[in-house]
Scaffold this active site. Structure first.
Site, PDB file in Angstrom:
ATOM      1  N   CYS A 107       0.819  -1.248   0.033  1.00 10.25           N
ATOM      2  CA  CYS A 107       0.112   0.004   0.130  1.00 10.25           C
ATOM      3  C   CYS A 107       0.904   1.214   0.094  1.00 10.25           C
ATOM      4  CB  CYS A 107      -0.995   0.087   1.279  1.00 10.25           C
ATOM      5  SG  CYS A 107      -1.094   1.349   2.400  1.00 10.25           S
ATOM      6  N   CYS A 131       1.442   3.135   3.202  1.00  8.08           N
ATOM      7  CA  CYS A 131       2.408   2.313   4.281  1.00  8.08           C
ATOM      8  C   CYS A 131       3.680   2.078   3.677  1.00  8.08           C
ATOM      9  CB  CYS A 131       1.613   0.827   4.158  1.00  8.08           C
ATOM     10  SG  CYS A 131       0.009   0.669   4.496  1.00  8.08           S
TER      11      CYS A 131
END
Length: 141
Positions: free
Chosen positions: A63, A66
Site C-alpha cells: 500500500c 504504508c
C-alpha cells in the site's frame, strides 16, 4: 613483592569480570536488535509487548501510504530499541490480524501504554514527528 602480585591478581580479576559484563551487554544488544527487526517484519506477534510502550503500525507492504511509512518505522525501531516496542503487521499477508485489531483502513497506528492498554489510534500516514510526540506523551524518553 607479595603485595604487587596480589594487586596484579585483583586487577586481572576485575578486568575479566568487566570483559564478561561487556560481552553479556553486547549479546543482549544483539538479541534486542534481532527482536526489533522481527517486530517490523510484517508477521504477527504477541502485542503489545508486556511492560513496554508499544506502537503497532498495521498496513501492507504494497500500500502506497504504508510504503511511505516504512523508513519511518525502520528508523524508530532502531532509535527506540529497548525503550519502546515498534511493530508492523502486514494485514494483506495476515488477513486475520485486521479483525483482531479492529482495522477498517490502512495504515492504522495503535499506541499502547506499558500496561498494555490502548491509548491512541490514528488512521492514515503518520509522520515521524507525530509518532515521537505520542511516544513521549506515553512516557518514553
Amino acid at each position: 613483592m607479595v603485595f604487587k602480585k596480589i594487586l596484579l591478581l585483583i586487577v586481572c580479576l576485575l578486568l575479566v569480570v568487566s570483559l564478561g559484563a561487556c560481552a553479556a551487554d553486547a549479546e543482549e544488544s544483539n538479541k534486542n536488535a534481532a527482536r526489533a527487526a522481527e517486530l517490523i517484519s510484517g508477521k504477527p506477534h504477541k502485542l503489545p509487548i508486556e511492560g513496554m510502550v508499544t506502537m503497532v503500525d498495521i498496513g501492507a507492504h504494497s500500500c502506497v501510504p504504508c510504503k511511505m511509512m516504512t523508513p519511518i518505522i525502520e528508523e524508530l525501531s532502531k532509535e527506540y530499541d529497548g525503550r519502546a516496542a515498534i511493530a508492523f503487521i502486514d494485514v494483506w499477508e495476515h488477513r486475520e490480524e485486521g479483525s483482531k485489531y479492529g482495522i477498517r483502513s490502512i495504515p492504522t497506528q495503535i499506541f499502547y501504554d506499558a500496561q498494555g492498554r490502548e491509548q491512541y489510534r490514528h488512521v492514515g500516514f503518520m509522520d515521524k514527528k507525530s509518532i515521537v510526540a505520542k511516544l513521549t506523551e506515553l512516557g518514553v524518553k
